[in-house]
Design an enzyme around this catalytic site. Structure first.
Site, PDB file in Angstrom:
ATOM      1  N   GLY A  64       4.675   6.761  -1.812  1.00  0.00           N
ATOM      2  CA  GLY A  64       6.040   6.244  -1.844  1.00  0.00           C
ATOM      3  C   GLY A  64       6.931   6.730  -0.714  1.00  0.00           C
ATOM      4  O   GLY A  64       8.134   6.490  -0.730  1.00  0.00           O
ATOM      5  N   ASP A 121       1.017  -0.765   4.938  1.00  0.00           N
ATOM      6  CA  ASP A 121       0.742   0.555   5.532  1.00  0.00           C
ATOM      7  C   ASP A 121      -0.680   0.911   5.064  1.00  0.00           C
ATOM      8  O   ASP A 121      -0.865   1.645   4.103  1.00  0.00           O
ATOM      9  CB  ASP A 121       1.790   1.554   5.016  1.00  0.00           C
ATOM     10  N   CYS A 143      -2.104   5.058  10.275  1.00  0.00           N
ATOM     11  CA  CYS A 143      -1.958   6.372  10.914  1.00  0.00           C
ATOM     12  C   CYS A 143      -3.273   6.739  11.611  1.00  0.00           C
ATOM     13  O   CYS A 143      -3.826   7.800  11.389  1.00  0.00           O
ATOM     14  CB  CYS A 143      -1.539   7.432   9.896  1.00  0.00           C
ATOM     15  N   LYS A 166       7.353   5.713   2.370  1.00  0.00           N
ATOM     16  CA  LYS A 166       8.094   4.656   3.074  1.00  0.00           C
ATOM     17  C   LYS A 166       8.874   3.803   2.068  1.00  0.00           C
ATOM     18  O   LYS A 166       9.997   3.404   2.332  1.00  0.00           O
ATOM     19  CB  LYS A 166       7.134   3.802   3.898  1.00  0.00           C
ATOM     20  N   ASP A 174       0.321  -0.314  -5.335  1.00  0.00           N
ATOM     21  CA  ASP A 174      -0.840   0.426  -4.832  1.00  0.00           C
ATOM     22  C   ASP A 174      -2.007   0.112  -5.761  1.00  0.00           C
ATOM     23  O   ASP A 174      -1.817  -0.119  -6.961  1.00  0.00           O
ATOM     24  CB  ASP A 174      -0.578   1.932  -4.800  1.00  0.00           C
ATOM     25  N   CYS A 215       0.907  -1.162   0.000  1.00  0.00           N
ATOM     26  CA  CYS A 215       0.000   0.000   0.000  1.00  0.00           C
ATOM     27  C   CYS A 215       0.939   1.203   0.000  1.00  0.00           C
ATOM     28  O   CYS A 215       1.040   1.933   0.981  1.00  0.00           O
ATOM     29  CB  CYS A 215      -0.886   0.008   1.235  1.00  0.00           C
TER      30      CYS A 215
HETATM   31  C1  LIG Z   1      -1.700   5.174   4.144  1.00  0.00           C
HETATM   32  S1  LIG Z   1      -1.642   5.254   2.422  1.00  0.00           S
HETATM   33  C2  LIG Z   1       0.002   4.694   2.105  1.00  0.00           C
HETATM   34  C3  LIG Z   1       1.096   5.703   2.352  1.00  0.00           C
HETATM   35  C4  LIG Z   1       2.443   5.217   1.877  1.00  0.00           C
HETATM   36  N1  LIG Z   1       2.790   3.930   2.461  1.00  0.00           N
HETATM   37  C5  LIG Z   1       3.559   6.204   2.185  1.00  0.00           C
HETATM   38  O1  LIG Z   1       4.282   6.039   3.172  1.00  0.00           O
HETATM   39  O2  LIG Z   1       3.714   7.152   1.399  1.00  0.00           O
HETATM   40  C6  LIG Z   1      -2.589   3.865   1.942  1.00  0.00           C
HETATM   41  C7  LIG Z   1      -2.528   3.536   0.468  1.00  0.00           C
HETATM   42  O3  LIG Z   1      -3.187   2.290   0.281  1.00  0.00           O
HETATM   43  C8  LIG Z   1      -3.766   2.298  -1.005  1.00  0.00           C
HETATM   44  N2  LIG Z   1      -4.745   1.181  -1.019  1.00  0.00           N
HETATM   45  C9  LIG Z   1      -6.025   1.168  -0.584  1.00  0.00           C
HETATM   46  N3  LIG Z   1      -6.558  -0.052  -0.742  1.00  0.00           N
HETATM   47  C10 LIG Z   1      -5.601  -0.838  -1.308  1.00  0.00           C
HETATM   48  C11 LIG Z   1      -5.540  -2.192  -1.726  1.00  0.00           C
HETATM   49  N4  LIG Z   1      -6.594  -3.033  -1.599  1.00  0.00           N
HETATM   50  N5  LIG Z   1      -4.400  -2.641  -2.281  1.00  0.00           N
HETATM   51  C12 LIG Z   1      -3.329  -1.819  -2.448  1.00  0.00           C
HETATM   52  N6  LIG Z   1      -3.326  -0.528  -2.063  1.00  0.00           N
HETATM   53  C13 LIG Z   1      -4.440  -0.034  -1.490  1.00  0.00           C
HETATM   54  C14 LIG Z   1      -4.316   3.680  -1.159  1.00  0.00           C
HETATM   55  O4  LIG Z   1      -4.478   4.003  -2.520  1.00  0.00           O
HETATM   56  C15 LIG Z   1      -3.228   4.527  -0.456  1.00  0.00           C
HETATM   57  O5  LIG Z   1      -2.316   5.014  -1.392  1.00  0.00           O
END
Ligand SMILES: C[S@@+](CC[C@H](N)C(=O)[O-])C[C@H]1O[C@@H](n2cnc3c(N)ncnc32)[C@H](O)[C@@H]1O
Length: 370
Positions: free
Chosen positions: A200, A259, A312, A202, A217, A196
């Site tokens: 980017g 995440d 978060c 992390k 993602d 997730c």
């Molecule tokens: C909390 S954010 C991630 C932040 C990122 N890890 C960072 O540190 O920049 C959660 C992400 O999960 C993605 N997401 C939501 N459901 C998902 C799924 N079923 N599979 C993959 N990604 C997903 C969202 O599009 C979003 O970009």
């Protein structure tokens, strides 16, 4: 023609509420074509972010002196005035006079009269949700899950502007997120999946360790952001995939980070309008999504591999509740020690309250496949 900081703030508040615009998108757009000097730009930012956060408290302050519904722009002018008087502690002659000037002409008499009364009348808040300006359900869920004192402290801190922390490579990222990426423990040459990953934050830190990172993602547009943020000299491959059924064989990775999408209640200070957008069903709805994501991630671990789950937010359903699910569904996974202070142990994982180190609020759980 140059607008004033207050006029620009009023335009932004109208668009945030009337059009559902995001504060952090509409404000830079309006500032960009405003011709305002840096001092006024900061003041306009404070007014927009602050009045948006404190919308409910400002409404309470002015509603005591209103007998009828108002046009949105008039209401926003009153909120703006109340914010300057009560939250910024500005002198009435400046806050009232200059706010009246940017209010719609036909309502200036009313705005002046109401703001003068707001400036003079003592305030007795009906409850913490009104005083701290959050929806009732946010106060209720955090009070139930953190305890009254910790919840109140968290809600207070999230009414202040967040510090800007910049990494050595120039990427702006809250320290709590940097600590989550570090806790993955990625090593050079390892295969690491961040499923997730957008935008980017992390994943780029994981790639900087020399690990081979796969960053996925579900949203194609957001995968583009991962690529924009990635360094060409760091080993990172990005893909569009649903983490619940990512296209990898079982036992592929040394480390997997989930995440997960969450209610975001630990980062409310960063997104001033978020508290008015998230709905009360979000924590339980997202908890079932999170359970599906960690289930799929657990299968991808090699023997000896580590799963890191982070969110978060601070609700039990999205933190210890997801761990309860993991413990029942994957009993073979062994918990790794949670990070030390400022993190607090929370079940088998750890919780970082926003008041503990001035960071975003966060939860982290690390499990190892034997
Ligand atoms: C909390 S954010 C991630 C932040 C990122 N890890 C960072 O540190 O920049 C959660 C992400 O999960 C993605 N997401 C939501 N459901 C998902 C799924 N079923 N599979 C993959 N990604 C997903 C969202 O599009 C979003 O970009």
């Amino acid at each position: 023609m140059t607008v004033s900081a207050r006029e620009l703030a009023l335009d932004a508040l109208d668009r945030i509420e009337r059009d559902g615009a995001y504060a952090n998108i509409v404000l830079p757009e309006l500032l960009g074509r405003s011709g305002l000097e840096s001092r006024d730009r900061h003041f306009a930012t404070e007014l927009v972010y602050g009045t948006t956060r404190m919308r409910r408290a400002c409404d309470f302050l002015v509603d005591r002196f209103l007998t009828r519904d108002l046009d949105l722009r008039v209401r926003n002018a009153l909120r703006l005035g109340a914010y300057q008087l009560h939250m910024l502690g500005m002198k009435p002659h400046a806050a009232v006079g200059e706010t009246v000037e940017v209010a719609p002409k036909a309502a200036r008499g009313l705005v002046n009269a109401v703001l003068r009364r707001v400036a003079e009348a003592p305030v007795t808040w009906p409850d913490d949700a009104t005083r701290l300006s959050y929806p009732d359900w946010v106060v209720e869920v955090l009070t139930a899950d953190l305890g009254a004192d910790a919840a109140r402290a968290a809600l207070e801190v999230m009414n202040t502007a967040p510090p800007v922390t910049e990494r050595a490579d120039g990427y702006v990222q809250d320290l709590a997120s940097q600590w989550v990426a570090e806790s993955v423990g990625a090593c050079p040459g390892e295969r690491v999946a961040d499923l997730c990953a957008a935008p980017g934050g992390k994943a780029t830190l994981l790639a900087a360790t020399g690990a081979h990172v796969v960053a996925g993602d579900i949203r194609k547009g957001r995968v583009g952001l991962i690529l924009e943020n990635a360094r060409p000299d760091h080993p990172l491959a990005a893909l569009v995939a649903d983490a619940a059924c990512a296209p990898f064989a079982a036992a592929t990775f040394d480390r997997v980070l989930i995440d997960a999408p969450c209610s975001g209640l630990g980062t409310l200070r960063r997104r001033p309008d978020a508290r008015w957008r998230v709905d009360a069903s979000a924590p339980s709805r997202l908890a079932s999504v999170q359970a599906r994501l960690v289930d799929a991630a657990a299968v991808l671990l090699k023997p000896g591999g580590t799963l890191v789950y982070s969110v978060c937010t601070l609700t039990n359903s999205e933190t210890s509740g997801v761990d309860d699910h993991l413990a029942a569904a994957h009993p073979a996974l062994v918990p790794l020690p949670p990070p030390a202070g400022p993190w607090d142990p929370h079940g088998r994982g750890a919780r970082l309250l926003p008041q503990s180190a001035g960071t975003d609020g966060m939860y982290l759980l690390r499990l190892r496949r034997p």
